[in-house]
Design an enzyme around this catalytic site. Structure first.
Site, mmCIF file in Angstrom:
data_model
loop_
_atom_site.group_PDB
_atom_site.id
_atom_site.type_symbol
_atom_site.label_atom_id
_atom_site.label_comp_id
_atom_site.label_asym_id
_atom_site.label_seq_id
_atom_site.Cartn_x
_atom_site.Cartn_y
_atom_site.Cartn_z
ATOM 1 N N ASN A 94 10.267 10.447 1.233
ATOM 2 C CA ASN A 94 9.178 10.863 2.023
ATOM 3 C C ASN A 94 8.970 9.954 3.189
ATOM 4 O O ASN A 94 7.774 9.676 3.857
ATOM 5 C CB ASN A 94 7.826 10.467 0.786
ATOM 6 C CG ASN A 94 7.986 9.161 0.296
ATOM 7 O OD1 ASN A 94 8.618 8.493 0.605
ATOM 8 N ND2 ASN A 94 6.869 8.789 -0.772
ATOM 9 N N ARG B 87 -2.106 3.699 5.594
ATOM 10 C CA ARG B 87 -2.044 4.766 4.386
ATOM 11 C C ARG B 87 -2.645 6.309 4.860
ATOM 12 O O ARG B 87 -1.923 7.171 4.363
ATOM 13 C CB ARG B 87 -2.764 4.270 3.275
ATOM 14 C CG ARG B 87 -1.786 3.032 2.714
ATOM 15 C CD ARG B 87 -0.740 3.373 1.779
ATOM 16 N NE ARG B 87 -0.731 4.094 0.441
ATOM 17 C CZ ARG B 87 -0.024 3.943 -0.367
ATOM 18 N NH1 ARG B 87 1.225 3.239 -0.294
ATOM 19 N NH2 ARG B 87 -0.239 4.521 -1.446
ATOM 20 N N TYR C 210 9.640 -3.267 -5.445
ATOM 21 C CA TYR C 210 8.807 -2.244 -6.116
ATOM 22 C C TYR C 210 8.196 -2.924 -7.086
ATOM 23 O O TYR C 210 7.273 -2.371 -7.648
ATOM 24 C CB TYR C 210 9.336 -1.180 -6.450
ATOM 25 C CG TYR C 210 9.499 -0.043 -5.309
ATOM 26 C CD1 TYR C 210 8.296 0.549 -4.631
ATOM 27 C CD2 TYR C 210 10.748 0.182 -4.618
ATOM 28 C CE1 TYR C 210 8.468 1.505 -3.663
ATOM 29 C CE2 TYR C 210 10.913 0.984 -3.425
ATOM 30 C CZ TYR C 210 9.704 1.696 -3.067
ATOM 31 O OH TYR C 210 9.804 2.558 -2.038
ATOM 32 N N GLU D 10 4.781 -8.358 -0.062
ATOM 33 C CA GLU D 10 5.797 -7.410 0.815
ATOM 34 C C GLU D 10 6.263 -8.318 1.968
ATOM 35 O O GLU D 10 7.504 -8.263 2.245
ATOM 36 C CB GLU D 10 5.496 -6.126 0.949
ATOM 37 C CG GLU D 10 5.323 -5.145 -0.249
ATOM 38 C CD GLU D 10 4.779 -3.955 -0.337
ATOM 39 O OE1 GLU D 10 4.761 -3.100 -1.122
ATOM 40 O OE2 GLU D 10 4.693 -3.318 0.758
ATOM 41 N N LYS E 118 12.028 4.578 6.024
ATOM 42 C CA LYS E 118 13.218 4.862 5.129
ATOM 43 C C LYS E 118 14.358 5.422 5.539
ATOM 44 O O LYS E 118 14.284 5.942 6.687
ATOM 45 C CB LYS E 118 12.842 5.727 3.811
ATOM 46 C CG LYS E 118 11.633 4.722 3.001
ATOM 47 C CD LYS E 118 10.945 5.650 1.932
ATOM 48 C CE LYS E 118 10.142 4.875 1.115
ATOM 49 N NZ LYS E 118 9.402 5.721 -0.067
ATOM 50 N N THR F 220 1.716 10.170 -1.517
ATOM 51 C CA THR F 220 3.229 10.093 -1.784
ATOM 52 C C THR F 220 4.021 11.178 -1.745
ATOM 53 O O THR F 220 5.018 11.440 -1.484
ATOM 54 C CB THR F 220 3.191 9.168 -3.324
ATOM 55 O OG1 THR F 220 2.483 8.192 -3.200
ATOM 56 C CG2 THR F 220 4.517 8.849 -3.610
ATOM 57 N N HIS G 262 7.730 3.798 3.706
ATOM 58 C CA HIS G 262 6.643 2.913 2.681
ATOM 59 C C HIS G 262 5.637 2.197 3.303
ATOM 60 O O HIS G 262 5.905 2.004 4.518
ATOM 61 C CB HIS G 262 7.621 1.837 2.157
ATOM 62 C CG HIS G 262 6.638 0.884 1.208
ATOM 63 N ND1 HIS G 262 6.420 1.035 0.040
ATOM 64 C CD2 HIS G 262 6.522 -0.318 1.652
ATOM 65 C CE1 HIS G 262 5.644 -0.005 -0.101
ATOM 66 N NE2 HIS G 262 5.623 -0.797 0.629
ATOM 67 N N ARG H 55 3.845 12.393 6.493
ATOM 68 C CA ARG H 55 4.605 13.011 5.178
ATOM 69 C C ARG H 55 4.188 14.157 5.393
ATOM 70 O O ARG H 55 5.027 15.301 4.803
ATOM 71 C CB ARG H 55 4.304 12.329 3.900
ATOM 72 C CG ARG H 55 4.768 10.754 3.742
ATOM 73 C CD ARG H 55 4.268 10.141 2.684
ATOM 74 N NE ARG H 55 4.819 9.019 2.331
ATOM 75 C CZ ARG H 55 4.374 8.050 1.371
ATOM 76 N NH1 ARG H 55 3.299 8.124 1.093
ATOM 77 N NH2 ARG H 55 4.927 6.893 1.202
#
Ligand code: ADP
Ligand code: MG
Length: 202
Positions: A156, A119, A54, A170, A14, A125, A159, A136
């Site tokens: 954060n 992940r 999203y 996506e 991001k 998140t 994505h 993160r």
């Protein structure tokens, strides 16, 4: 059916990751675990593209609102609203400003359990709650409370798709099929081959 090692996931570094010079660190962590980058590009997006991204999953508004409420409750705090959809409406507004604020780097990573492995490396998140050792947890200190107080999105850094289905939707939203490259890495032999041979001798 495709072999497990062909699973793909979609990742965005991001705008805060780009600004903080963390794109290399992010790529490094996925490379080190053994995943293969099969697509990448730097881009600047429109608010419409972000909203579509999203809301590809019709459940995202409800789930993200519920996750936020749960995040507050776990800390003994009162959520800004009891209505998940009201929370996500504000989040989406913040996300559009955040994600369009500067260049981002989009990527597709391929390998066994790519979605779950990515992940795991990225972490939860909310950076306040994400484990140390995750991207993160290690590189950012934001929280739902800070973001909601200032009426902005949680910053954060990354994505990452939440499921194989989400990843497929996506990838189609961000990349043309020909931008995703089929190729072999020499390391795949040691990571995936059923039998390892030919290492010894000249
Ligand atoms: P993830 O990115 O971990 O999949 P979600 O899909 O639930 O998380 O939310 C998408 C993004 O929206 C998050 O990464 C974060 O930037 C932002 N976000 C989520 N919940 C909130 C919130 N309550 N307040 C502000 N921003 C939020
Ligand atoms: Mg998500």
């Amino acid at each position: 059916m495709a072999h497990l090692k062909e699973e793909r996931t979609f990742v965005i570094a991001k705008p805060d990751a780009v600004q903080r010079g963390l794109v290399g660190e992010i790529i490094k962590r996925f490379e080190q675990v053994g995943l293969k980058m099969v697509a990448t590009k730097m881009t600047v997006v429109t608010p419409e593209h972000v909203e579509q991204h999203y809301t590809l999953d019709p459940e995202w508004r409800r789930v993200t609102g519920e996750k936020t409420i749960e995040g507050y409750r776990k800390k003994g705090l009162t959520p800004p609203s009891e209505d998940p959809l009201e929370i996500t409406a504000a989040v989406l507004k913040g996300l559009k400003a955040y994600m369009t604020s500067g260049p981002i780097v989009c990527m597709v990573w391929e390998g066994a359990h790519a979605v779950k492995i990515v992940r795991k490396i990225v972490g939860a998140t909310e950076p306040l709650s994400s484990d140390m050792g995750t991207i993160r947890g290690d590189y950012v200190l934001d929280s739902y409370q800070m973001a909601d107080t200032d009426k902005r999105a949680v910053r954060n850094l990354i994505h990452a798709s939440g499921s194989v289905k989400e990843a497929e939707d996506e990838m189609a939203h961000w990349f043309k099929p020909e931008e995703i490259i089929d190729y072999k890495l020499v390391q795949e032999q040691i990571v995936y081959a059923p039998e390892i041979d030919g290492l010894l001798g000249k």
